[in-house]
Motif scaffolding. Structure first.
Motif, PDB file in Angstrom:
ATOM      1  N   GLY A 112      61.202  88.277-108.757  1.00 34.85           N
ATOM      2  CA  GLY A 112      62.187  89.338-108.948  1.00 34.85           C
ATOM      3  C   GLY A 112      61.543  90.643-109.374  1.00 34.85           C
ATOM      4  O   GLY A 112      60.319  90.750-109.516  1.00 34.85           O
ATOM      5  N   ASN A 113      62.377  91.653-109.572  1.00 34.74           N
ATOM      6  CA  ASN A 113      61.902  93.014-109.834  1.00 34.74           C
ATOM      7  C   ASN A 113      62.109  93.470-111.270  1.00 34.74           C
ATOM      8  O   ASN A 113      62.011  94.663-111.558  1.00 34.74           O
ATOM      9  N   SER A 114      62.381  92.551-112.173  1.00 33.84           N
ATOM     10  CA  SER A 114      62.619  92.932-113.568  1.00 33.84           C
ATOM     11  C   SER A 114      61.385  93.573-114.184  1.00 33.84           C
ATOM     12  O   SER A 114      60.256  93.394-113.717  1.00 33.84           O
ATOM     13  N   ARG A 115      61.613  94.306-115.251  1.00 29.33           N
ATOM     14  CA  ARG A 115      60.497  94.895-116.010  1.00 29.33           C
ATOM     15  C   ARG A 115      59.536  93.801-116.479  1.00 29.33           C
ATOM     16  O   ARG A 115      58.312  93.952-116.396  1.00 29.33           O
ATOM     17  N   LYS A 116      60.092  92.693-116.953  1.00 30.30           N
ATOM     18  CA  LYS A 116      59.268  91.571-117.418  1.00 30.30           C
ATOM     19  C   LYS A 116      58.340  91.102-116.308  1.00 30.30           C
ATOM     20  O   LYS A 116      57.125  90.935-116.522  1.00 30.30           O
ATOM     21  N   LEU A 136      48.355 102.299-105.588  1.00 29.54           N
ATOM     22  CA  LEU A 136      49.736 102.348-105.096  1.00 29.54           C
ATOM     23  C   LEU A 136      50.382 100.978-105.309  1.00 29.54           C
ATOM     24  O   LEU A 136      49.929  99.979-104.753  1.00 29.54           O
ATOM     25  N   TYR A 137      51.424 100.947-106.139  1.00 26.19           N
ATOM     26  CA  TYR A 137      52.075  99.684-106.496  1.00 26.19           C
ATOM     27  C   TYR A 137      53.490  99.666-105.926  1.00 26.19           C
ATOM     28  O   TYR A 137      54.252 100.622-106.091  1.00 26.19           O
ATOM     29  N   TRP A 138      53.828  98.563-105.260  1.00 18.09           N
ATOM     30  CA  TRP A 138      55.111  98.448-104.569  1.00 18.09           C
ATOM     31  C   TRP A 138      55.984  97.347-105.167  1.00 18.09           C
ATOM     32  O   TRP A 138      55.481  96.274-105.501  1.00 18.09           O
ATOM     33  N   ALA A 139      57.275  97.583-105.224  1.00 23.45           N
ATOM     34  CA  ALA A 139      58.230  96.484-105.305  1.00 23.45           C
ATOM     35  C   ALA A 139      58.345  95.946-103.877  1.00 23.45           C
ATOM     36  O   ALA A 139      58.685  96.692-102.956  1.00 23.45           O
ATOM     37  N   HIS A 140      58.032  94.674-103.692  1.00 18.48           N
ATOM     38  CA  HIS A 140      57.866  94.115-102.345  1.00 18.48           C
ATOM     39  C   HIS A 140      59.195  93.991-101.596  1.00 18.48           C
ATOM     40  O   HIS A 140      59.283  94.290-100.404  1.00 18.48           O
ATOM     41  N   LEU A 145      69.424  92.139-107.811  1.00 13.95           N
ATOM     42  CA  LEU A 145      69.873  91.996-109.201  1.00 13.95           C
ATOM     43  C   LEU A 145      69.421  93.130-110.107  1.00 13.95           C
ATOM     44  O   LEU A 145      70.195  93.648-110.903  1.00 13.95           O
ATOM     45  N   THR A 146      68.149  93.502-110.005  1.00 18.67           N
ATOM     46  CA  THR A 146      67.572  94.447-110.956  1.00 18.67           C
ATOM     47  C   THR A 146      68.043  95.868-110.685  1.00 18.67           C
ATOM     48  O   THR A 146      67.889  96.373-109.567  1.00 18.67           O
ATOM     49  N   PRO A 147      68.586  96.550-111.671  1.00 20.80           N
ATOM     50  CA  PRO A 147      69.023  97.942-111.467  1.00 20.80           C
ATOM     51  C   PRO A 147      67.833  98.836-111.134  1.00 20.80           C
ATOM     52  O   PRO A 147      66.716  98.627-111.622  1.00 20.80           O
ATOM     53  N   GLU A 149      67.286 101.735-112.207  1.00 21.66           N
ATOM     54  CA  GLU A 149      66.808 102.375-113.423  1.00 21.66           C
ATOM     55  C   GLU A 149      65.746 101.521-114.125  1.00 21.66           C
ATOM     56  O   GLU A 149      64.782 102.052-114.692  1.00 21.66           O
ATOM     57  N   GLU A 150      65.905 100.205-114.103  1.00 17.00           N
ATOM     58  CA  GLU A 150      64.929  99.336-114.758  1.00 17.00           C
ATOM     59  C   GLU A 150      63.593  99.352-114.017  1.00 17.00           C
ATOM     60  O   GLU A 150      62.531  99.419-114.637  1.00 17.00           O
ATOM     61  N   ILE A 151      63.649  99.297-112.698  1.00 14.79           N
ATOM     62  CA  ILE A 151      62.418  99.358-111.898  1.00 14.79           C
ATOM     63  C   ILE A 151      61.696 100.677-112.137  1.00 14.79           C
ATOM     64  O   ILE A 151      60.483 100.717-112.364  1.00 14.79           O
ATOM     65  N   LEU A 152      62.435 101.770-112.109  1.00 15.81           N
ATOM     66  CA  LEU A 152      61.833 103.097-112.237  1.00 15.81           C
ATOM     67  C   LEU A 152      61.257 103.335-113.632  1.00 15.81           C
ATOM     68  O   LEU A 152      60.182 103.929-113.780  1.00 15.81           O
ATOM     69  N   ALA A 153      61.956 102.874-114.666  1.00 16.90           N
ATOM     70  CA  ALA A 153      61.452 103.043-116.032  1.00 16.90           C
ATOM     71  C   ALA A 153      60.162 102.247-116.229  1.00 16.90           C
ATOM     72  O   ALA A 153      59.222 102.720-116.886  1.00 16.90           O
ATOM     73  N   ALA A 154      60.101 101.047-115.652  1.00 17.51           N
ATOM     74  CA  ALA A 154      58.890 100.229-115.769  1.00 17.51           C
ATOM     75  C   ALA A 154      57.734 100.862-115.002  1.00 17.51           C
ATOM     76  O   ALA A 154      56.584 100.857-115.465  1.00 17.51           O
TER      77      ALA A 154
END
Length: 365
Positions: A112-116, A136-140, A145-147, A149-154
């Motif tokens: 998943g894409n959570s901050r954790k 360069l780091y990607w969310a695959h 589920l993950t907002p 805002e949470e992805i961007l803040a992390a």
């Protein structure tokens, strides 16, 4: 090899081809779980020596952009890449991803894409790559589920800590990407600078939303599967059982008359030019990149040094305007809604004279 900045919103310079390393590693895939997670493959990557040949040849040709993921060969791809990078790490632009986990038996906290999971995953990638930063780091993939805002803040936290330099979204729909870009801008967080999506002669659906969005917002676009999973190499033939190779490997694409026409046109152009079908398909992509308002970077994923040499020859080939037009026509997609109706309305408003309006992409604010 030529170079370009990866989109209009960064000064990051990259080679015009990226080397995809999902085939780096042959020591996994023995268990049933591993086979399922390898998209139906049986760990059919390349051994260390062949991977080293591919890496060295790409570097000798001037290639600098390297694309991998923590899940590629269950982490072995990152480990091998880190070994090869050790002598000259800072010369290369290393791109990797998180979401799916490097484990053959992922648990609920590993995906998943959570901050954790992002923090856990980036630490694992840094360790396997043998480096203290990722370019360069990607969310695959979106996890549903993950907002944003949470992805961007992390991401902003990881950029501030120096563990990553840039971030992008891979396989996300255009509305999610554009919303994320806007949120990051408004909050003063580290920006989303690029998208990654499948794009080739068989699959041009990115032209409906994703690529126009990338053009308009100045995002770099990394294009995976430029040969449509091997279909555009010409090694698959249409049979009653679908598309089958000489090795009796069946291609997962749906069997349609459109695909048959595309492959037939690619083979015709290959015969006319003396190029291979693979080189024709890559030359078509380079044509599209030349006409884009931002950087389009095909990700080539050879298993052998010979395959890489063959793909690199496409850098010195070109198509005539007539040949490119034939490939465009054979592979054209329906624009879909709302593009069909807005096109008709526009034509009606202009009295059929579209030359009266500038079609250039809007500038980045």
């Amino acid at each position: 090899m030529r170079y370009t900045t990866f989109g209009r919103s960064t000064g990051l310079r990259v080679s015009e081809f990226a080397l995809g390393t999902s085939n780096f590693g042959a020591g996994v895939g023995d268990s049933d779980d591993a086979r399922r997670l390898l998209w139906g493959r049986r760990g059919d990557g390349s051994g260390r020596e062949e991977c080293r040949r591919v890496f060295d040849r790409f570097a000798e040709a001037g290639g600098t952009l390297l694309d991998t993921a923590d899940s590629a060969q269950f982490g072995e791809a990152e480990t091998l890449l880190g070994e090869f990078l050790a002598a000259d790490r800072d010369h290369f632009v290393v791109s990797t991803k998180y979401t799916n986990s490097a484990s053959t038996r992922p648990r609920i906290s590993d995906t998943g894409n959570s901050r954790k999971n992002m923090i856990r995953s980036v630490e694992g990638s840094l360790r396997r790559l043998g480096t203290d930063y990722i370019d360069l780091y990607w969310a695959h993939f979106p996890d549903g589920l993950t907002p944003a805002e949470e992805i961007l803040a992390a991401i902003d936290h990881l950029v501030s800590s120096g563990k990553i330099l840039y971030a992008g979204l891979s396989n996300f729909p255009a509305w999610r990407v554009s919303r994320a870009v806007t949120i990051a801008e408004l909050r003063g967080w580290s920006p989303i600078v690029a998208v990654q999506t499948e794009y080739n002669l068989v699959n041009r659906t990115g032209e409906r939303e994703l690529l126009p969005m990338a053009d308009a917002l100045g995002l770099g676009a990394a294009l995976w599967s430029p040969l449509a999973g091997g279909l555009l190499t010409g090694k698959y033939r249409r049979t009653e059982q679908g598309w089958v190779s000489e090795e009796n490997r069946r291609h997962p694409r749906n069997d349609t008359d459109r695909i048959a026409e595309i492959v037939s046109t690619v083979l015709d152009v290959a015969e006319e030019t003396g190029m291979s079908p693979s080189q024709v398909s890559l030359a078509w992509l380079r044509n599209r990149a030349a006409g884009a308002a931002t950087a389009y970077i095909p990700i080539i994923g050879p298993r052998t040094g010979e395959q890489l040499d063959h793909y690199l020859e496409a850098l010195t080939t070109s198509l005539s305007g007539e040949q490119a037009a034939r490939l465009d026509k054979a592979s054209a997609i329906e624009p879909g809604s709302p593009h069909e109706i807005t096109g008709l309305v526009r034509e009606s408003l202009l009295g059929g004279d579209s030359s009266r309006v500038d079609d250039a992409s809007p500038p980045v604010a």
